[in-house]
Design a protein around this motif. Structure first.
Motif, PDB file in Angstrom:
ATOM      1  N   VAL A  49       0.851  -1.205   0.000  1.00 56.07           N
ATOM      2  CA  VAL A  49       0.000   0.000   0.000  1.00 56.07           C
ATOM      3  C   VAL A  49       0.885   1.252   0.000  1.00 56.07           C
ATOM      4  N   LEU A  50       1.965   1.194   0.781  1.00 57.75           N
ATOM      5  CA  LEU A  50       2.891   2.340   0.801  1.00 57.75           C
ATOM      6  C   LEU A  50       3.508   2.553  -0.582  1.00 57.75           C
ATOM      7  N   ALA A  51       3.822   1.451  -1.264  1.00 64.11           N
ATOM      8  CA  ALA A  51       4.388   1.565  -2.613  1.00 64.11           C
ATOM      9  C   ALA A  51       3.389   2.237  -3.549  1.00 64.11           C
ATOM     10  N   MET A  52       2.127   1.896  -3.395  1.00 65.76           N
ATOM     11  CA  MET A  52       1.103   2.513  -4.250  1.00 65.76           C
ATOM     12  C   MET A  52       0.983   4.012  -3.958  1.00 65.76           C
ATOM     13  N   LEU A  53       1.168   4.377  -2.691  1.00 65.55           N
ATOM     14  CA  LEU A  53       1.138   5.815  -2.354  1.00 65.55           C
ATOM     15  C   LEU A  53       2.305   6.534  -3.038  1.00 65.55           C
ATOM     16  N   ILE A  54       3.464   5.876  -3.048  1.00 68.73           N
ATOM     17  CA  ILE A  54       4.635   6.475  -3.723  1.00 68.73           C
ATOM     18  C   ILE A  54       4.327   6.660  -5.207  1.00 68.73           C
ATOM     19  N   ARG A  55       3.765   5.593  -5.822  1.00 64.82           N
ATOM     20  CA  ARG A  55       3.508   5.698  -7.264  1.00 64.82           C
ATOM     21  C   ARG A  55       2.397   6.708  -7.559  1.00 64.82           C
ATOM     22  N   THR A  56       1.456   6.862  -6.646  1.00 61.50           N
ATOM     23  CA  THR A  56       0.412   7.876  -6.847  1.00 61.50           C
ATOM     24  C   THR A  56       1.048   9.264  -6.848  1.00 61.50           C
ATOM     25  N   GLN A  57       1.956   9.469  -5.903  1.00 62.71           N
ATOM     26  CA  GLN A  57       2.626  10.768  -5.811  1.00 62.71           C
ATOM     27  C   GLN A  57       3.419  11.070  -7.084  1.00 62.71           C
ATOM     28  N   LEU A  58       4.099  10.025  -7.612  1.00 62.79           N
ATOM     29  CA  LEU A  58       5.000  10.255  -8.741  1.00 62.79           C
ATOM     30  C   LEU A  58       4.297  10.149 -10.097  1.00 62.79           C
ATOM     31  N   ALA A  59       2.996   9.848 -10.085  1.00 65.18           N
ATOM     32  CA  ALA A  59       2.289   9.680 -11.354  1.00 65.18           C
ATOM     33  C   ALA A  59       2.250  10.976 -12.156  1.00 65.18           C
ATOM     34  N   THR A  60       2.261  12.076 -11.444  1.00 63.36           N
ATOM     35  CA  THR A  60       2.210  13.375 -12.135  1.00 63.36           C
ATOM     36  C   THR A  60       3.263  14.307 -11.539  1.00 63.36           C
ATOM     37  N   PRO A  61       3.755  15.260 -12.309  1.00 64.06           N
ATOM     38  CA  PRO A  61       4.741  16.198 -11.766  1.00 64.06           C
ATOM     39  C   PRO A  61       4.083  17.150 -10.759  1.00 64.06           C
ATOM     40  N   HIS A  62       4.845  17.605  -9.810  1.00 68.23           N
ATOM     41  CA  HIS A  62       4.355  18.542  -8.787  1.00 68.23           C
ATOM     42  C   HIS A  62       3.040  18.082  -8.173  1.00 68.23           C
ATOM     43  N   SER A  63       2.960  16.806  -7.857  1.00 64.88           N
ATOM     44  CA  SER A  63       1.717  16.243  -7.331  1.00 64.88           C
ATOM     45  C   SER A  63       1.387  16.846  -5.961  1.00 64.88           C
ATOM     46  N   ALA A  64       0.096  17.092  -5.762  1.00 62.57           N
ATOM     47  CA  ALA A  64      -0.343  17.627  -4.463  1.00 62.57           C
ATOM     48  C   ALA A  64      -0.867  16.523  -3.571  1.00 62.57           C
ATOM     49  N   PHE A  65      -0.608  15.268  -3.944  1.00 58.00           N
ATOM     50  CA  PHE A  65      -1.162  14.125  -3.202  1.00 58.00           C
ATOM     51  C   PHE A  65      -0.670  14.133  -1.749  1.00 58.00           C
ATOM     52  N   VAL A  66       0.634  14.143  -1.554  1.00 56.14           N
ATOM     53  CA  VAL A  66       1.160  14.295  -0.188  1.00 56.14           C
ATOM     54  C   VAL A  66       2.304  15.310  -0.201  1.00 56.14           C
ATOM     55  N   ALA A  67       2.531  15.927   0.954  1.00 53.37           N
ATOM     56  CA  ALA A  67       3.628  16.892   1.082  1.00 53.37           C
ATOM     57  C   ALA A  67       4.945  16.121   1.216  1.00 53.37           C
ATOM     58  N   PRO A  68       6.070  16.774   0.909  1.00 52.32           N
ATOM     59  CA  PRO A  68       7.364  16.067   0.976  1.00 52.32           C
ATOM     60  C   PRO A  68       7.631  15.425   2.337  1.00 52.32           C
ATOM     61  N   ALA A  69       7.208  16.069   3.438  1.00 52.93           N
ATOM     62  CA  ALA A  69       7.502  15.502   4.767  1.00 52.93           C
ATOM     63  C   ALA A  69       6.819  14.141   4.943  1.00 52.93           C
ATOM     64  N   ILE A  70       5.586  14.039   4.436  1.00 48.94           N
ATOM     65  CA  ILE A  70       4.861  12.762   4.518  1.00 48.94           C
ATOM     66  C   ILE A  70       5.456  11.761   3.534  1.00 48.94           C
TER      67      ILE A  70
END
Lengths: 827, 107
Positions: A49-70
């Motif tokens: 699930v964590l891997a999917m969160l990473i890929r969600t973040q990286l799916a688009t440039p400048h993604s607003a999915f999670v902040a860098p700290a998270i």
């Protein structure tokens, strides 16, 4: 006694308690193995699930999915969970469940230790899960490099959760490794000499030895970094004589062998499953064993290839680059042996075979990109890019997850006794295979274009958007495949019909028992004369059930099995195992309380918890069961054997040897750190050296010698049948003098926060002091047994175990005192 | 246990000499041996070259010992594996430590 009566009697003796109490008190290896596998799978799903969160973040440039700290917490936890809470425990679970069945015995060497290791793993894992749910997860990467992970740059408790939680989980790995080594060497079916061992046992043995050599450097590094964070001991702070590179050395001394610790068990699964699927025997058994051993050792000579970009001199780079390319040779030998096995057999395209083909495709690609990054100039270009992420996933997913899925489907009928009915698994394979390659082939590409690892955002104009989107979509396809595997297994376990006992026509012993397996594994312990005993004698299972071999007549409520000579497999002794107990979970909870005290910095909890640990450990040792009668015991087939506890080298002695082996590696790593700071660390020499004290040195050396000599005399007395009073008294006096000498040196270690030198001296002496204290507790226990006399009197095995620990404590005290007291003369 | 020692000893010795040469490189560079001339070369180059050959000699000695009747295993299986691994350790020694001859400097 007929087979059914024997089954009932043995089931009563070996079964766990009913209900929830059974879960917390079971010490049976099948139960513990299943629990390990279940919890490791849960962690795999969390990591996924964590891997999917990473890929969600990286799916688009400048993604607003999670902040860098998270995002930092997510990728750190993904790596940590997959490495420490999934891969290693999954191997442990598979080994704990399978090994006794493959080796033809009834349980592992130390059933309570299996349970203790499992509960340490669960409690340590829960610590990390809690950190994640509370938003306090570690966020410095799974390798925790200082100074990023030091208190100045990571001030919260996030990094502490990693250092303490992971170390707690590593206690479990060390426990399992000791258990696996002793079980494979001593707990086999009679007649099973080294050359007749199932190939998986060889791989498990090599892996367990690697854990014992590989984990201690990281445990040491974690302790040092936690000491720096909590108390300001500057081991990794350049300005105060420390070096952040020391952490990298300690971490990768563990971290690179870790890759092979993960791969080798999977290779063991391939070597077991592939010949059965090819309906032939494994080609090149001896070469494969040699290749596995070579691979294990070579993997300890590669650690610096993770540090090629740190400015190490060219000669050092060349040493490790050469070693990194060489490791492809034993890997290649295994791959060609597997291909040869396929060539000479008649392969069938079953589901396990599909996963093996998936393994070949992905692992070979991962190996080739591994050779690429072993070449220094290429590594400098690709370092810290997504290319390396892709490479490591090809190696780890290809080299571990695919083979383990093959193993899962291969042994599923053995686990459940059911026949595979649903065909969801085939569809899941294709989704996983295609999804994986889509996700990570693309990642090679975007890495070569320059995308950095561990960065939450990338610019729109970099040209990476489409590649990342493709990678993310593929990753989700893979995740759907994994979910379908879980669904398939659940359906199988709940709904599939009963199957035959040996559906694949395999030749190894785990198929020579009813499925799902009974708690005792074998109604009688078979005699083995072939590497595939079931193939040689198809009636073996019936003969075992009829009690035709060893220990076919259950006695009272005793859980009995045999030990054998490590090389020849000749029966050596009768072992009586302890029954169900809540001691392991209580001891794991007490150990956990000590770790928790360090984590929340309520330090008074630590000595209190350690007091419980010592008390429970003494109770553990004291409650070791034995037969009512001593002397030779009838084990069936007109064979008389002594009880293991009455031999010179009992299972406890063997376990101590392996545990002390790991301890020695930790001590060696401490010396390495001392020498590293001395020679390579910046800002050395320190402003002030520890002055030589002849009194402390003389006292320490005399005390250490007296302790060793005293225990030697005690062992001689016990072997003559006399009480060992004098020897024990001399040893106790010696240990007490050693403790006094070490304590005096400890008080002179200087200002521990001012300079790395003083802190290092402190840790070395404290290490010796802890071992002297352990020797004191064990010798006191021996003194108590001597005083009590009668049934409690010390046996040869008791004295020999205490002697091992005391000799080691004496060695450590002497060398630590010499290394620290003479340090000012070595400048 | 002796049989397990026979199997692991050669690669263990390789690991020891590999670590020793890497350690010697660190000590030599820290002590400035590369700045001390010795017969047209440097003390560092001389030390690394000698260490390289000593390491190979040790690995050859292990191979010879494992083939000798005194130390050779009575088990054909263990004897085969131990000798294969001793040859592998020797090759690994020559391959991984060769930079000691080719790159004897501290840059």
């Amino acid at each position: 006694m007929n087979a059914l009566a024997r089954h009932r009697a043995l089931s009563r003796i070996w079964s766990s308690e009913p209900g929830w109490r059974g879960v917390i008190s079971t010490v049976n290896h099948s139960d513990i193995g299943r629990m390990f596998l279940l919890v490791a799978t849960l962690f795999f799903l969390i990591g996924g699930v964590l891997a999917m969160l990473i890929r969600t973040q990286l799916a688009t440039p400048h993604s607003a999915f999670v902040a860098p700290a998270i995002y930092d917490q997510i990728f750190t936890m993904h790596g940590t969970v997959m490495m420490f809470l999934f891969a290693i425990p999954l191997f442990e679970g598979a080994a704990v469940y399978l090994l006794p069945k493959l080796l033809g015995t009834r349980d592992l060497a130390y059933p309570r230790l299996s349970a203790y290791g499992f509960w340490c793993y669960v409690f340590g894992g829960l610590m990390l899960v809690f950190a994640m749910l509370a938003g306090l997860a570690p966020d410095s990467g799974w390798f925790m490099y200082p100074p990023l992970s030091s208190s100045a740059h990571s001030p919260g408790v996030n990094a502490d959760f990693w250092l303490i939680g992971v170390t707690f989980v590593e206690v479990s790995a060390i426990a399992a490794a000791v258990e696996i080594c002793v079980s494979i060497l001593k707990f086999r079916a009679p007649g099973m000499s080294l050359d007749l061992m199932p190939i998986f046992a060889w791989y498990a043995l090599v892996t367990a030895l690697m854990i014992l050599m590989g984990f201690p450097p990281l445990i040491l590094g974690s302790i040092l970094l936690e000491l720096e964070r909590a108390f300001g001991f500057p081991f990794f702070e350049s300005a105060l004589g420390g070096s952040p590179l020391l952490w990298q050395h300690l971490f990768w001394l563990f971290g690179h062998p870790e890759v092979y610790i993960i791969f080798l068990p999977a290779a063991g699964v391939i070597s077991t499953v592939l010949p059965v699927m090819a309906r032939t025997r494994l080609l090149g058994y001896r070469w494969i064993v040699a290749a596995a051993v070579a691979l294990a050792f070579l993997s300890f000579g590669l650690w610096v290839h993770h540090m090629f970009a740190t400015g190490i001199p060219h000669m050092g780079l060349a040493f490790f680059s050469a070693a990194s390319t060489l490791v492809a040779v034993p890997t290649g030998i295994q791959i060609f042996a597997w291909l040869g096995t396929l060539w000479k057999g008649q392969p069938r395209l079953t589901l396990p075979m599909l996963y093996i083909i998936g393994f070949f495709f992905t692992f070979v690609i991962g190996g080739l990109t591994g050779v690429m990054v072993a070449i220094v100039p290429f590594d400098w270009q690709a370092h810290d890019t997504a290319f390396v992420t892709a490479h490591l996933h090809y190696v780890l997913f290809g080299g571990f997850v695919f083979p383990m899925l093959a193993g899962l489907y291969y042994w599923l009928p053995q686990f459940t006794g059911r026949k595979r009915f649903f065909r969801i698994g085939e569809m899941a394979f294709w989704l996983i295979f295609l999804g994986f390659n889509g996700a990570f082939l693309a990642m090679h590409w975007v890495g070569l274009l320059g995308q950095r690892r561990r960065i939450a955002w990338y610019p729109e104009d970099a040209g990476w958007t489409e590649i990342n989107l493709m990678s993310s979509i593929s990753a989700f396809i893979m995740a759907i495949g994994v979910a379908m595997v879980v669904f398939d297994i659940a359906l199988h376990a709940l709904l599939a019909i009963r199957g035959s006992r040996n559906p694949w026509g395999a030749g190894t012993l785990e198929w020579a028992m009813p499925t799902p397996p009974a708690a005792y594994n074998f109604a009688s312990i078979p005699i083995v004369g072939d590497r595939e005993p079931l193939a040689k004698d198809p009636a073996l299972a019936n003969k075992i059930a009829r009690g035709e071999y060893f220990l076919g007549a259950p006695r009272g409520d005793l859980r009995e099995t045999l030990t054998v000579d490590a090389a020849s497999g000749r029966p050596e002794a009768l072992v009586i195992f302890p029954g169900n107990s809540t001691l392991p979970i209580a001891l794991a909870a007490a150990t956990g309380a000590a770790f928790l005290g360090a984590l929340i910095r309520v330090y008074w909890v630590i000595p209190l918890a350690l007091l419980f640990v010592v008390g429970l450990s003494l109770r553990w040792g004291w409650s070791q069961r034995q037969a009512t009668h001593s002397g030779l015991q009838n084990v069936g087939r007109a064979t008389l054997l002594p009880q293991a506890i009455e031999t010179d080298r009992s299972p406890g002695w063997w376990g101590s040897v392996f545990l002390l082996g790991a301890d020695t590696v930790l001590y060696g790593s401490l010396f390495f750190g001392y020498a590293f700071l001395w020679t390579v660390g910046p800002n050395w020499p320190p402003p002030q050296w520890l002055s030589l004290s002849i009194l402390e040195l003389a006292l320490g050396l005399i005390g250490a010698a007296a302790a060793a000599v005293g225990l030697q005399a005690a062992a001689r007395a016990v072997s003559r049948g006399s009480p060992p009073s004098l020897g024990v008294l001399l040893a106790l006096t010696g240990v007490a003098i050693t403790i006094a000498a070490l304590a005096m040196t400890l008080t002179r270690a200087g200002q521990l926060t001012d300079y790395a030198y003083g802190a290092t001296i402190f840790v070395m002496i404290a290490y010796a002091l802890i071992h002297a204290a352990i020797a004191a507790i064990m010798t006191s226990s021996l003194a108590y047994r001597t005083w009590r006399g009668g049934a409690a009197r010390p046996r040869t095995s008791n004295v020999n175990i205490v002697r091992l620990w005391t000799d080691y404590a004496a060695f450590v005290a002497a060398t630590s005192l010499i290394a620290t007291q003479f340090s000012s003369y070595l400048t | 246990m002796k049989e397990i020692v026979r199997i692991v000893i050669a690669m263990l010795v390789w690991l020891a000499v590999f670590s020793a040469l890497y350690g010697l490189e660190g000590v030599g560079c820290a002590a400035g041996w590369h700045r001390i001339p010795v017969n047209g070369a440097t003390l560092f180059q001389a030390a690394m070259t000698i260490a390289f050959f000593v390491a190979l000699l040790i690995l050859v000695a292990v191979l010879v010992a494992l083939r000798a009747p005194r130390f050779r295993s009575a088990s054909p299986f263990v004897a085969h594996i131990s000798i294969v691994l001793a040859v592998a350790a020797l090759i690994a020694g020559a391959w991984t430590l060769f930079p000691a001859l080719a790159l004897s400097h501290c840059a």
